[in-house]
Design a protein around this motif. Structure first.
Motif, PDB file in Angstrom:
ATOM      1  N   LYS A  85       0.817  -1.202   0.000  1.00  9.27           N
ATOM      2  CA  LYS A  85       0.000   0.000   0.000  1.00  9.27           C
ATOM      3  C   LYS A  85       0.859   1.263   0.000  1.00  9.27           C
ATOM      4  O   LYS A  85       0.346   2.366  -0.116  1.00  9.27           O
ATOM      5  CB  LYS A  85      -0.927  -0.001   1.220  1.00  9.27           C
ATOM      6  N   VAL A  86       2.161   1.073   0.189  1.00 13.06           N
ATOM      7  CA  VAL A  86       3.076   2.209   0.178  1.00 13.06           C
ATOM      8  C   VAL A  86       3.252   2.692  -1.261  1.00 13.06           C
ATOM      9  O   VAL A  86       3.495   1.893  -2.163  1.00 13.06           O
ATOM     10  CB  VAL A  86       4.447   1.812   0.763  1.00 13.06           C
ATOM     11  N   PRO A  87       3.108   3.995  -1.503  1.00  8.13           N
ATOM     12  CA  PRO A  87       3.261   4.513  -2.868  1.00  8.13           C
ATOM     13  C   PRO A  87       4.638   4.162  -3.437  1.00  8.13           C
ATOM     14  O   PRO A  87       5.646   4.243  -2.745  1.00  8.13           O
ATOM     15  CB  PRO A  87       3.109   6.029  -2.686  1.00  8.13           C
ATOM     16  N   CYS A  88       4.672   3.773  -4.692  1.00  7.37           N
ATOM     17  CA  CYS A  88       5.929   3.418  -5.339  1.00  7.37           C
ATOM     18  C   CYS A  88       6.787   4.660  -5.524  1.00  7.37           C
ATOM     19  O   CYS A  88       6.304   5.728  -5.901  1.00  7.37           O
ATOM     20  CB  CYS A  88       5.653   2.764  -6.693  1.00  7.37           C
ATOM     21  N   GLU A  89       8.083   4.527  -5.256  1.00  5.75           N
ATOM     22  CA  GLU A  89       9.008   5.644  -5.400  1.00  5.75           C
ATOM     23  C   GLU A  89       9.612   5.710  -6.803  1.00  5.75           C
ATOM     24  O   GLU A  89      10.406   6.601  -7.090  1.00  5.75           O
ATOM     25  CB  GLU A  89      10.126   5.534  -4.359  1.00  5.75           C
ATOM     26  N   HIS A  90       9.252   4.752  -7.656  1.00  5.25           N
ATOM     27  CA  HIS A  90       9.737   4.726  -9.043  1.00  5.25           C
ATOM     28  C   HIS A  90      11.260   4.893  -9.113  1.00  5.25           C
ATOM     29  O   HIS A  90      11.771   5.891  -9.627  1.00  5.25           O
ATOM     30  CB  HIS A  90       9.073   5.820  -9.870  1.00  5.25           C
ATOM     31  N   CYS A  98       7.844   2.370 -15.027  1.00  2.00           N
ATOM     32  CA  CYS A  98       8.522   2.026 -13.775  1.00  2.00           C
ATOM     33  C   CYS A  98       8.702   0.521 -13.703  1.00  2.00           C
ATOM     34  O   CYS A  98       7.740  -0.238 -13.882  1.00  2.00           O
ATOM     35  CB  CYS A  98       7.701   2.525 -12.583  1.00  2.00           C
ATOM     36  N   PHE A  99       9.900   0.060 -13.435  1.00  2.36           N
ATOM     37  CA  PHE A  99      10.118  -1.379 -13.385  1.00  2.36           C
ATOM     38  C   PHE A  99       9.709  -1.994 -12.048  1.00  2.36           C
ATOM     39  O   PHE A  99       9.881  -3.183 -11.815  1.00  2.36           O
ATOM     40  CB  PHE A  99      11.561  -1.765 -13.750  1.00  2.36           C
ATOM     41  N   VAL A 100       9.120  -1.170 -11.147  1.00  3.33           N
ATOM     42  CA  VAL A 100       8.574  -1.686  -9.898  1.00  3.33           C
ATOM     43  C   VAL A 100       7.072  -1.896 -10.023  1.00  3.33           C
ATOM     44  O   VAL A 100       6.561  -2.984  -9.828  1.00  3.33           O
ATOM     45  CB  VAL A 100       8.881  -0.731  -8.720  1.00  3.33           C
ATOM     46  N   GLN A 103       3.778   1.497 -13.818  1.00  4.19           N
ATOM     47  CA  GLN A 103       3.139   2.730 -14.253  1.00  4.19           C
ATOM     48  C   GLN A 103       4.025   3.471 -15.251  1.00  4.19           C
ATOM     49  O   GLN A 103       5.246   3.404 -15.193  1.00  4.19           O
ATOM     50  CB  GLN A 103       2.866   3.640 -13.057  1.00  4.19           C
ATOM     51  N   LYS A 104       3.377   4.214 -16.133  1.00  2.15           N
ATOM     52  CA  LYS A 104       4.107   5.041 -17.067  1.00  2.15           C
ATOM     53  C   LYS A 104       4.488   6.330 -16.349  1.00  2.15           C
ATOM     54  O   LYS A 104       3.631   7.075 -15.879  1.00  2.15           O
ATOM     55  CB  LYS A 104       3.253   5.361 -18.292  1.00  2.15           C
ATOM     56  N   VAL A 105       5.785   6.585 -16.224  1.00  2.00           N
ATOM     57  CA  VAL A 105       6.271   7.742 -15.476  1.00  2.00           C
ATOM     58  C   VAL A 105       7.417   8.395 -16.231  1.00  2.00           C
ATOM     59  O   VAL A 105       8.047   7.795 -17.104  1.00  2.00           O
ATOM     60  CB  VAL A 105       6.753   7.343 -14.061  1.00  2.00           C
ATOM     61  N   GLU A 106       7.683   9.632 -15.877  1.00  2.00           N
ATOM     62  CA  GLU A 106       8.829  10.357 -16.407  1.00  2.00           C
ATOM     63  C   GLU A 106       9.877  10.458 -15.317  1.00  2.00           C
ATOM     64  O   GLU A 106       9.721  11.202 -14.361  1.00  2.00           O
ATOM     65  CB  GLU A 106       8.420  11.756 -16.877  1.00  2.00           C
ATOM     66  N   VAL A 107      10.946   9.680 -15.435  1.00  6.11           N
ATOM     67  CA  VAL A 107      12.017   9.687 -14.447  1.00  6.11           C
ATOM     68  C   VAL A 107      13.094  10.678 -14.892  1.00  6.11           C
ATOM     69  O   VAL A 107      13.534  10.657 -16.046  1.00  6.11           O
ATOM     70  CB  VAL A 107      12.623   8.286 -14.270  1.00  6.11           C
ATOM     71  N   THR A 108      13.514  11.529 -13.983  1.00  4.81           N
ATOM     72  CA  THR A 108      14.505  12.559 -14.304  1.00  4.81           C
ATOM     73  C   THR A 108      15.913  12.144 -13.899  1.00  4.81           C
ATOM     74  O   THR A 108      16.779  12.970 -13.714  1.00  4.81           O
ATOM     75  CB  THR A 108      14.143  13.877 -13.598  1.00  4.81           C
ATOM     76  N   GLY A 109      16.116  10.851 -13.756  1.00  4.69           N
ATOM     77  CA  GLY A 109      17.411  10.361 -13.305  1.00  4.69           C
ATOM     78  C   GLY A 109      18.419  10.242 -14.429  1.00  4.69           C
ATOM     79  O   GLY A 109      18.375  10.954 -15.422  1.00  4.69           O
ATOM     80  N   VAL A 110      19.340   9.306 -14.272  1.00  3.64           N
ATOM     81  CA  VAL A 110      20.448   9.121 -15.212  1.00  3.64           C
ATOM     82  C   VAL A 110      20.124   7.985 -16.175  1.00  3.64           C
ATOM     83  O   VAL A 110      19.672   6.920 -15.761  1.00  3.64           O
ATOM     84  CB  VAL A 110      21.756   8.807 -14.450  1.00  3.64           C
ATOM     85  N   SER A 111      20.374   8.216 -17.445  1.00  3.83           N
ATOM     86  CA  SER A 111      20.139   7.198 -18.461  1.00  3.83           C
ATOM     87  C   SER A 111      21.348   6.271 -18.567  1.00  3.83           C
ATOM     88  O   SER A 111      22.483   6.732 -18.631  1.00  3.83           O
ATOM     89  CB  SER A 111      19.869   7.870 -19.815  1.00  3.83           C
ATOM     90  N   GLY A 118      16.744   2.481 -23.243  1.00  4.16           N
ATOM     91  CA  GLY A 118      15.581   2.933 -22.489  1.00  4.16           C
ATOM     92  C   GLY A 118      15.679   2.725 -20.998  1.00  4.16           C
ATOM     93  O   GLY A 118      14.695   2.913 -20.282  1.00  4.16           O
ATOM     94  N   PHE A 119      16.853   2.341 -20.494  1.00  3.22           N
ATOM     95  CA  PHE A 119      17.006   2.060 -19.061  1.00  3.22           C
ATOM     96  C   PHE A 119      17.488   3.313 -18.340  1.00  3.22           C
ATOM     97  O   PHE A 119      18.481   3.917 -18.717  1.00  3.22           O
ATOM     98  CB  PHE A 119      17.998   0.922 -18.873  1.00  3.22           C
ATOM     99  N   LYS A 120      16.746   3.711 -17.299  1.00  5.51           N
ATOM    100  CA  LYS A 120      17.070   4.943 -16.574  1.00  5.51           C
ATOM    101  C   LYS A 120      16.858   4.720 -15.081  1.00  5.51           C
ATOM    102  O   LYS A 120      15.933   4.023 -14.665  1.00  5.51           O
ATOM    103  CB  LYS A 120      16.174   6.084 -17.063  1.00  5.51           C
ATOM    104  N   LEU A 121      17.718   5.318 -14.252  1.00  3.36           N
ATOM    105  CA  LEU A 121      17.662   5.147 -12.800  1.00  3.36           C
ATOM    106  C   LEU A 121      17.630   6.497 -12.088  1.00  3.36           C
ATOM    107  O   LEU A 121      18.321   7.436 -12.495  1.00  3.36           O
ATOM    108  CB  LEU A 121      18.885   4.363 -12.297  1.00  3.36           C
ATOM    109  N   GLN A 122      16.830   6.545 -11.017  1.00  2.00           N
ATOM    110  CA  GLN A 122      16.865   7.711 -10.150  1.00  2.00           C
ATOM    111  C   GLN A 122      18.202   7.758  -9.426  1.00  2.00           C
ATOM    112  O   GLN A 122      18.851   6.730  -9.219  1.00  2.00           O
ATOM    113  CB  GLN A 122      15.731   7.641  -9.104  1.00  2.00           C
TER     114      GLN A 122
END
Length: 461
Positions: A85-90, A98-100, A103-111, A118-122
């Motif tokens: 029930k904890v919101p996903c931190e993506h 999000c690989f967790v 959901q379709k999200v826009e991650v502003t991390g590092v590609s 297409g792999f990107k991490l916070q």
């Protein structure tokens, strides 16, 4: 099913991530009527990830394999994303999903496109992976080494730029079918020729026992991967750790933000200091390898290239051999005493320590080297000499060991000759800087400048 039990053992997080993603995609393709090629459009990526919802993977060490604790492996979390029930931190995305939680999200991390498209991490997830990788590397007594390609490990030229006196090289090329014993290759499908630097095979073999190695080049991805095949035909040194300009986060610059290793454990080998504005303390600047005439032209050098001279660097005493000794010294200092707590160790401070041994015990005075209006202490050559361990001064006295000059007619040079001190030109410091070794003074006497026709003389301070 445990992914950890089925995953191959690797030596770095990037290889594990790549292997995991490939396994997931292959298994998804097998269970579906449609295939999922890596090069498909972004919409296909989104659809694939949406259909299969990659569960979050975490890195952990097998508790019953103490010898393999350094091998980072993946294991599945049990439906955490769907049941919690904890919101996903993506923490990251694959194809904008999000690989967790899927959901379709826009991650502003590092590609990390070099690991998988297409792999990107916070940033928090990158930090977590680096912390785990650091523990893994330390258990193997390894550090990270990032290697540039052009002018560092090899030299390439476009075929149309070959000079007439270089045409002989075409009859000396090696087959691309078996590159393991070769050193010069004709890549006609890329319209270029590549020459590997002498000692590079031995260098990579020995360095691989101390470091997890990355390639990082400002060339494009196809070029980077082709060069990796020449250097590492069996794929035993670099794996998927091949970073090109397409993977960088800042245009025309290189950065460790796309390397899954803690900065305090990463060394860099490159011929261009300005390419690494944020990581100069990690950098070992290597002398450029100018085998082809086009390489000399690129940097406005007037001297002939090695190919034009029908010569080459020495295998046992060349640049790569000298750098390997530096790497061994730094690695040894990092792991000396065999202690388990290495958290306070930092390759950046250790590299400075190694450098300061090169001209230790030398006291240098400069004569007609710096412009009149220049503050001597602020000149780059002064700083380089101090970084190499030399003591620099503006006036001569009995403790001075070397006078660096550009002209035999100065008062300081005449004093040095009377007092039997060494008189050298600035190349003596430059060579020590690039070769990481104190050079014989007799090779850098002022008479050498006359032979070279050097007229770079400024007014003495």
């Amino acid at each position: 099913m445990s992914v950890a039990s089925d995953s191959p053992v690797h030596s770095s997080s990037s290889d594990d991530l790549a292997a995991f993603l490939e396994t997931e995609l292959d298994s998804d393709s097998d269970s579906s009527s449609e295939s999922f090629p890596i090069g498909q459009a972004q919409d296909d990526d989104d659809a694939q990830v949406s259909n299969h919802r990659l569960k979050r993977q975490k890195l952990e060490y097998p508790e019953d394999e103490t010898e393999n604790v350094a091998s980072v492996t993946f294991s599945e979390e049990i439906s955490e994303a769907s049941s919690s029930k904890v919101p996903c931190e993506h923490p990251g995305t694959f194809g904008n999903m999000c690989f967790v939680c899927g959901q379709k999200v826009e991650v502003t991390g590092v590609s990390f496109g070099y690991i998988h498209k297409g792999f990107k991490l916070q940033q928090d997830e990158v930090t977590r992976l680096r912390d785990i990788d650091m523990k893994a590397l330390q258990s193997q007594r390894k550090l990270c080494l990032v290697l540039d390609l052009d002018h560092t490990l090899l030299n390439s030229t476009v075929l149309r730029d070959l000079k007439p006196e270089e045409e002989y090289l075409k009859s000396h090329t090696h087959s691309l079918q078996d590159v393991s014993g070769g050193h010069i290759f004709m890549l006609e499908f890329m319209h270029m020729m590549t020459k590997l630097r002498p000692f590079v095979h031995s260098f990579l073999k020995e360095a691989s026992t101390m470091f997890v190695m990355y390639i990082y080049t400002m060339g494009d991805r196809p070029y980077a991967r082709q060069m990796a095949k020449l250097l590492d035909p069996k794929g035993e040194y670099f794996g998927e750790r091949i970073i090109s300009r397409d993977d960088g986060t800042v245009k025309h610059q290189k950065s460790l933000d796309v390397v899954l290793g803690q900065e305090k454990a990463v060394l860099i080998l490159d011929d261009t200091e300005n390419a690494w504005p944020g990581h100069k303390d990690n950098l070992i600047v290597i002398e450029r390898y100018h085998f082809f005439a086009s390489s000399c032209k690129q940097f406005d050098h007037r001297f002939q290239s090695l190919s034009q001279l029908k010569s080459d660097e020495s295998e046992p005493d060349g640049v790569l051999s000298a750098v390997l000794k530096v790497l061994k010294q730094t690695h040894s200092l990092f792991f000396q005493d065999g202690g388990e707590d290495l958290s306070s160790r930092d390759v950046r401070s250790l590299l400075k320590q190694v450098r300061k041994e090169i001209l230790k015990g030398c006291k240098v005075v400069f004569s007609r080297v710096f412009p009149t209006k220049c503050q001597a202490e602020d000149h780059p050559l002064w700083r380089v000499a101090e970084g190499l361990g030399a003591t620099c001064a503006t006036e001569v006295d009995a403790s001075v060991t070397h006078v660096v000059a550009m002209d035999v007619g100065t008062e300081k040079v005449r004093w040095a000759i009377r007092e039997k001190k060494f008189v050298v030109h600035r190349g003596w410091i430059d060579a020590a800087n690039y070769l990481w070794k104190k050079q014989p003074e007799e090779n850098f006497g002022l008479e050498q400048l006359k032979k070279q026709g050097t007229d770079d003389v400024t007014v003495e301070k």
